[in-house]
Write a protein that holds these residues in place. Structure first.
Motif, PDB file in Angstrom:
ATOM      1  N   HIS A  92      52.258  44.056  45.021  1.00 27.37           N
ATOM      2  CA  HIS A  92      52.590  45.024  43.978  1.00 27.37           C
ATOM      3  C   HIS A  92      53.448  44.393  42.909  1.00 27.37           C
ATOM      4  N   LEU A  93      53.812  43.156  43.101  1.00 26.25           N
ATOM      5  CA  LEU A  93      54.710  42.502  42.162  1.00 26.25           C
ATOM      6  C   LEU A  93      53.920  41.730  41.103  1.00 26.25           C
TER       7      LEU A  93
ATOM      8  N   TYR B 151      39.914  35.531  41.364  1.00 28.28           N
ATOM      9  CA  TYR B 151      40.121  36.973  41.336  1.00 28.28           C
ATOM     10  C   TYR B 151      40.536  37.478  39.961  1.00 28.28           C
ATOM     11  N   GLU B 152      40.529  36.593  38.995  1.00 28.61           N
ATOM     12  CA  GLU B 152      40.947  36.947  37.633  1.00 28.61           C
ATOM     13  C   GLU B 152      42.318  37.599  37.613  1.00 28.61           C
ATOM     14  N   VAL B 153      43.259  36.914  38.217  1.00 29.06           N
ATOM     15  CA  VAL B 153      44.601  37.477  38.277  1.00 29.06           C
ATOM     16  C   VAL B 153      45.471  37.003  37.114  1.00 29.06           C
TER      17      VAL B 153
ATOM     18  N   ALA C 234      50.295  40.551  42.357  1.00 31.25           N
ATOM     19  CA  ALA C 234      49.239  41.324  41.712  1.00 31.25           C
ATOM     20  C   ALA C 234      48.678  40.642  40.468  1.00 31.25           C
ATOM     21  N   SER C 235      49.548  40.095  39.646  1.00 30.79           N
ATOM     22  CA  SER C 235      49.055  39.479  38.424  1.00 30.79           C
ATOM     23  C   SER C 235      49.939  38.287  38.089  1.00 30.79           C
ATOM     24  N   TYR C 236      49.406  37.409  37.267  1.00 26.61           N
ATOM     25  CA  TYR C 236      50.130  36.182  36.973  1.00 26.61           C
ATOM     26  C   TYR C 236      50.212  35.926  35.475  1.00 26.61           C
TER      27      TYR C 236
ATOM     28  N   ASP D 261      44.532  45.836  48.058  1.00 26.16           N
ATOM     29  CA  ASP D 261      45.974  45.664  48.241  1.00 26.16           C
ATOM     30  C   ASP D 261      46.732  46.065  46.998  1.00 26.16           C
ATOM     31  N   VAL D 262      46.213  45.629  45.861  1.00 28.00           N
ATOM     32  CA  VAL D 262      46.922  45.908  44.607  1.00 28.00           C
ATOM     33  C   VAL D 262      46.971  47.406  44.347  1.00 28.00           C
TER      34      VAL D 262
END
Lengths: 579, 524
Positions: free
Chosen positions: A65-66, A116-118, A92-94, B333-334
């Motif tokens: 979730h971060l 995962y296209e993060v 979750a994202s970068y 998860d997200v």
């Protein structure tokens, strides 16, 4: 032209985006100190960064979730770690930030790992330097007991690193400079040429929008041309702390201080968030004593006013001022402890006596007296080996040209009292920076110097312990006056110079200068730069491969000597000639 | 297709493919002549006008005179002269620009006994301190504040390129463009990165789709087998989707490198057909139940209620599992429900933003109240609005405080979460300490005001209200001081404890007095 602000600004753009999401900041070994020197924990907290971790820590938990902000130096190792992270994302994202130019191939590898296209953002933020003061930066290249010297020149790894980081400094400050270097130094020339090439390669990046009145100058110097400044005992606050205790990325380790309290075992000395330090970092020991006395009495008056609380109004004031007061009390005890420790060390090591002799050696011409005093000091058991080594080295440098000098005698004596290691260290320093290695006169000789000395004698010397002025002062004065000769400080080949007036004098003022010293810069020189910056219209930023004190400088000389790399003869024979 | 067209039109094959491509476009490019014709058509005069452009900056000119003037004005001392100088090699033909060429029309006249114009510099201008006009702003300064140089154009504007070096004052020098700019260079690579990533993602999606389809088919078959055929021959049906690798080609498991023996049997992944081991410890391949598959592949609608519980599970190797389900799992998860900690954090962010929104409004009200207090006429309405806002703010603060406490009290967290928890807590506490302070100035203002307007008949409720407010403030302060004491104890700063304890005592006394005066109404 403010390196700390520039660094801070970079960090702010990274974490400043308020999305209401919990953020984690991922760093690598190189960027951790960069971030820690530019910003504080609380300002990161304000920007919702609640977790800071290292990318090379394999035990990080999944927290999907971060939002993750990655700030790394694009070294192959870190990029590989990042690829691994992206392939199996823990967050979750970068957002990816790099402290230097990312190679095309590296970007490709990263793109291929992002299944995962993060990744939401990729950016180069050129904060690839450690900002110590607002006008002082370094690269801490000798941190991992790495030597920048190898086989008569640069350690290739360090040269690479140095070029890239220096390029980042220029990009951070938005400068496209003319590059000048010490003519007698191969290392300075090599770095200058590599850098010029690098700038040419990244033409687009160096195309800044705001034009400058005159071209900035990058001056690349070599430590060997001024061995005196790191050898002499400094007496300004910041420099003293580094000389006697040691500053590592603005942190001072006080664990070895007797009766130290827990919270003071490691303290931070930073110009940015310590007003007392910012005011006094360049003051000498005497003035410092006075300021700290004032500071303490200021604190006491505050405490007093807090003691007599009689009315509700007093109370209200107290509650409002309390956080400020608490900060003050922390700061007071920090500086009192530090100055106390400094004076303890100075007294114990008889540094005042040693320093006086050092200054006499360097600034006046009294061979026989000095020799006698050095001999006395070498025989004294209470004085540390390092001080003795420094004195012998200074003597060797000072009276190198004097016929029948007594260096051999002193070396023998040093060996007798302190062992062969000490002799080796002294000889290493002399080898590193002897007359044949230098290009400019460090000591004024002959008639004029004597006349000057007489005048000085009449006027009276202001402070016996700070007579010596670093060579850098002369170099910079000449540079600003457009009088720095191309014979000693040439331009990088191919890169010409600005307009010339009719009588052959350059017309353009020098208004922005970056000085970079290969082999390490001293805090004493940083003090000089701050002084020039405050007194004239020119703006100077100083940097170096590392920040050295006398011990580290001697160590570097030893490093270089061990690899047998001086030009011409090997050190053994050179030394034999010398003695 | 292109090839066909080339042959069809009999274009020489040597011709560049680009040309062919453009000709293959639906609309052929217009012939180059028409625009010329159209511009020429209005009249011969306008045609001549279009040809008059400045050779340096390509600005169009109407007359030759204008062009001449333009070249003199705009490119007067710049490029054109540079050219002549380069060609003639006679540098002395060009006079050296001095700052006398810069206009002095804006210079201020020196008055008698004038001091330096720099803020807070009280030095008198004259022989001793110097006196110099700043060429940029025209004011007069002492030497110390006018020893800066900057390039100016002839009309005294900053012109870094081609300007003339002039003396300027410190204000102009430090105020020029880019002087205080501390933002470093940045380069955004997001687009480039995304382009590179897209290429990979496209291929990836294809292979995922392929595997996923196979898996769907397998699941369907497995279910059909269960419902229609006998249980002992599902193998033939299942293998049909992908050819199986021969057992003999793989002596070791490709995933964990274990050697296949009598006990460790080679298995086949039903999706890719490759040989892997089936050890439960390494999980190189696992038999997955069909109903799980159907769940995770979102195929529920197709088999609404007819999923048999005991049909043959399908063996899937690690690689295929990751390819097919990796992204799904990640997304799940997200999008999953956040933990208790994060929920609390979200409420806290809401509270902080609402506080930050309310704060400026409140401060404005407060200022107005203070201003109107200075004016004799006092509007009780203003006070009411301000104290209402204050109440709302205090409520939000207490909500935030309790949320922070709940965060602090959470238990059973993982080590990372514990670290986050601690950080959130410290951040909230420091936020509370920082933002609640200005709130305290209000009762002072309101308190004196609330009683002042109606001293004639001290109605009990009004008085009570003021007292109650005071009491609330006192208790608040007492709470804060206690907190500070705790902190001081933790930090072992015993010298600070003395004054704190005394203030607590004082507060207690005051609170006691207030309570007595309020009586039962104290607890409202």
């Amino acid at each position: 032209m403010n390196v700390t602000e520039t660094g801070k600004e970079y960090i702010t753009t990274m974490v400043g985006d308020k999305s209401g999401k919990l953020k984690v900041l991922l760093l690598d070994g190189e960027t951790t100190p960069i971030v820690s020197m530019c910003t504080t924990q609380s300002s990161l907290l304000q920007n919702e960064v609640y977790l800071i971790d290292r990318i090379d820590n394999p035990n990080r938990e999944k927290q999907r979730h971060l939002a993750c902000i990655v700030f790394i130096r694009p070294s192959n190792d870190s990029i590989a770690k990042l690829c691994e992270e992206l392939r199996n994302p823990r967050y979750a994202s970068y957002e990816l930030y790099f402290s230097n130019v990312v190679k095309k191939s590296q970007l490709e590898r990263l793109a291929e790992s992002d299944d995962y296209e993060v990744v939401k953002k990729v950016q180069e933020s050129f904060a690839d330097f450690l900002a110590v003061n607002k006008d002082l930066f370094n690269f801490s290249l000798t941190r991992n007991s790495l030597s920048i010297y190898s086989d008569g020149g640069w350690n290739p790894e360090c040269l690479n690193r140095c070029t890239e980081s220096l390029q980042a400094v220029l990009l951070g400050l938005k400068l496209r400079p003319q590059i000048r270097y010490d003519a007698n130094s191969n290392m300075a020339r090599k770095l200058a040429e590599e850098l010029a090439y690098g700038i040419k390669q990244e033409e687009n990046l160096f195309n800044f929008k705001t034009p400058r009145d005159s071209a900035p100058v990058l001056l690349i110097l070599d430590r060997k041309n001024d061995p005196l400044t790191p050898l002499l005992t400094p007496w300004s606050y910041q420099a003293m702390v580094h000389e006697f205790i040691g500053i590592d990325n603005n942190r001072v380790d006080l664990r070895n201080t007797p009766e130290i309290r827990d919270e003071l075992k490691e303290i931070v000395l930073s110009q940015n968030d310590d007003p007392f330090f910012a005011d006094n970092m360049y003051h000498n020991f005497g003035d410092l004593g006075q300021s700290i006395k004032d500071y303490v009495s200021h604190y006491q008056s505050k405490t007093q006013s807090n003691m007599d609380i009689e009315s509700i109004a007093d109370m209200k004031r107290f509650v409002e001022e309390y956080p400020e007061f608490r900060r003050l009390s922390g700061n007071v005890s920090k500086h009192v402890t530090l100055v106390g420790e400094l004076s303890r060390i100075v007294e114990k090591g008889q540094h005042l006596d040693v320093s006086e002799l050092e200054q006499t050696l360097v600034c006046s011409d009294s061979h026989n007296d000095s020799l006698k005093q050095i001999q006395q000091i070498i025989a004294a058991p209470s004085i540390s080996m390092e001080n003795k080594v420094r004195l012998v080295a200074l003597y060797g440098l000072r009276y190198e040209q004097k016929d029948n000098n007594s260096l051999k005698l002193l070396c023998e004596m040093l060996g007798q009292y302190e062992g062969q290691d000490a002799v080796q260290a002294a000889q290493a320093v002399i080898n590193f920076a002897c007359l044949a290695q230098r290009q400019e006169a460090l000591f004024e000789e002959g008639f004029i110097a004597k006349a000057k000395g007489n005048i000085m004698g009449l006027k009276g010397i202001q402070n016996v312990y700070t007579q010596h002025r670093p060579l850098l002062e002369k170099t910079l004065t000449n540079l600003v006056k457009n009088k720095l000769r191309e014979a000693t400080h040439p331009y990088v080949r191919g890169a010409g110079r600005g307009p010339v007036s009719n009588n052959g004098v350059y017309e353009d003022d020098v208004q922005e200068v970056v000085v970079f010293i290969v082999g390490g810069v001293t805090y004493e020189e940083a003090r000089l730069i701050a002084e020039i910056n405050s007194q004239s219209s020119v703006r100077i930023v100083l940097g170096g491969t590392s920040i050295v004190n006398s011990g580290e400088f001697i160590q570097e000389c030893l490093d270089q000597n061990h690899r047998g790399l001086l030009r011409g003869a090997d050190p053994e024979t050179r030394l034999r000639q010398l003695i | 297709m292109r090839k066909k067209r080339v042959i069809g039109t009999k274009v020489e094959p040597v011709k560049e493919p680009k040309v062919v491509q453009t000709s293959a476009a639906p609309t052929p490019p217009p012939p180059p002549t028409p625009p010329v014709v159209s511009t020429a058509s209005p009249g011969p005069e306008s045609h001549s006008a279009t040809s008059l452009t400045c050779p340096i900056c390509e600005e169009t000119m109407l007359t030759l005179m204008q062009l001449n003037r333009h070249i003199d004005d705009v490119h007067g001392d710049g490029k054109v002269k540079g050219k002549t100088r380069a060609s003639s090699e006679k540098p002395h033909t060009k006079p050296r620009p001095t700052d006398e060429m810069v206009t002095r029309r804006h210079w201020k006249h020196p008055g008698p006994g004038q001091t330096c114009h720099y803020p807070d510099c009280k030095r008198k201008l004259g022989a001793r301190n110097g006196s110099r006009h700043c060429r940029h702003c025209g004011n007069i300064f002492c030497h110390g504040h006018s020893r800066y140089r900057m390039k100016l154009s002839r009309d005294a504007h900053h012109q870094p390129k081609g300007g003339i070096w002039c003396w300027v004052c410190k204000t102009c020098y430090t105020g020029r463009e880019g002087y205080n700019d501390t933002t470093g260079t940045e380069r955004d690579l997001t687009q480039e990165f995304k382009k590179k990533r897209q290429a990979k993602i496209d291929i990836q999606e294809l292979s995922v789709n392929k595997l996923e389809n196979r898996l769907r088919r397998l699941a369907e078959e497995s279910i059909e087998n269960e419902s229609s055929g006998p249980w002992w021959k599902p193998k033939a049906a299942v293998t049909a989707s992908v050819p199986w690798q021969e057992d003999s080609t793989q002596p070791n498991c490709p995933e964990c490198q274990v050697k296949f023996t009598f006990l460790i049997r080679p298995h086949h992944c039903r999706v890719c057909g490759k040989v892997v081991c089936g050890q439960t410890s390494t999980q190189c391949s696992l038999p997955v139940g069909v109903n799980i598959l159907i769940n995770s592949l979102d195929m529920k609608e197709e088999f609404s209620d007819t999923i048999p519980t005991d049909c043959e599970p399908i063996r899937i190797c690690m690689t295929c599992k990751n390819t097919v389900f990796g992204r799904r799992n990640f997304q799940r998860d997200v999008n999953s429900d956040p933990s208790e900690l994060l929920k609390l954090y979200n409420t806290m962010t809401h509270l902080t933003t609402s506080i930050e929104n309310m704060m400026p409004r409140f401060q404005k009200e407060l200022e107005e109240t203070i201003a109107s207090k200075k004016m004799a006429g006092m509007h009780p309405k203003d006070i009411l609005a301000a104290s209402k806002l204050r109440k709302r703010l205090l409520d939000t603060f207490s909500q935030l405080d309790s949320a922070a406490r709940r965060v602090g009290a959470l238990e059973g967290l993982s080590p990372t979460e514990e670290r986050i928890q601690q950080q959130i807590y410290t951040a909230a506490v420091s936020f509370l300490q920082e933002k609640m302070l200005p709130l305290k100035t209000l009762p002072k203002v309101l308190g004196s005001e609330a009683t002042a307007p109606e001293p004639a008949k001290p109605r009990p409720p009004a008085n009570y209200k003021a007292l109650q407010q005071q009491l609330v403030v006192m208790e608040e302060q007492r709470f804060m001081v206690e907190n500070m004491m705790l902190e001081a104890k933790q930090r072992r700063k015993y010298d600070e404890l003395g004054p704190l304890e005394m203030s607590v005592k004082d507060l207690d006394k005051e609170i006691e007095i207030l309570r007595k005066r309020l009586g039962d109404e104290a607890f409202v």
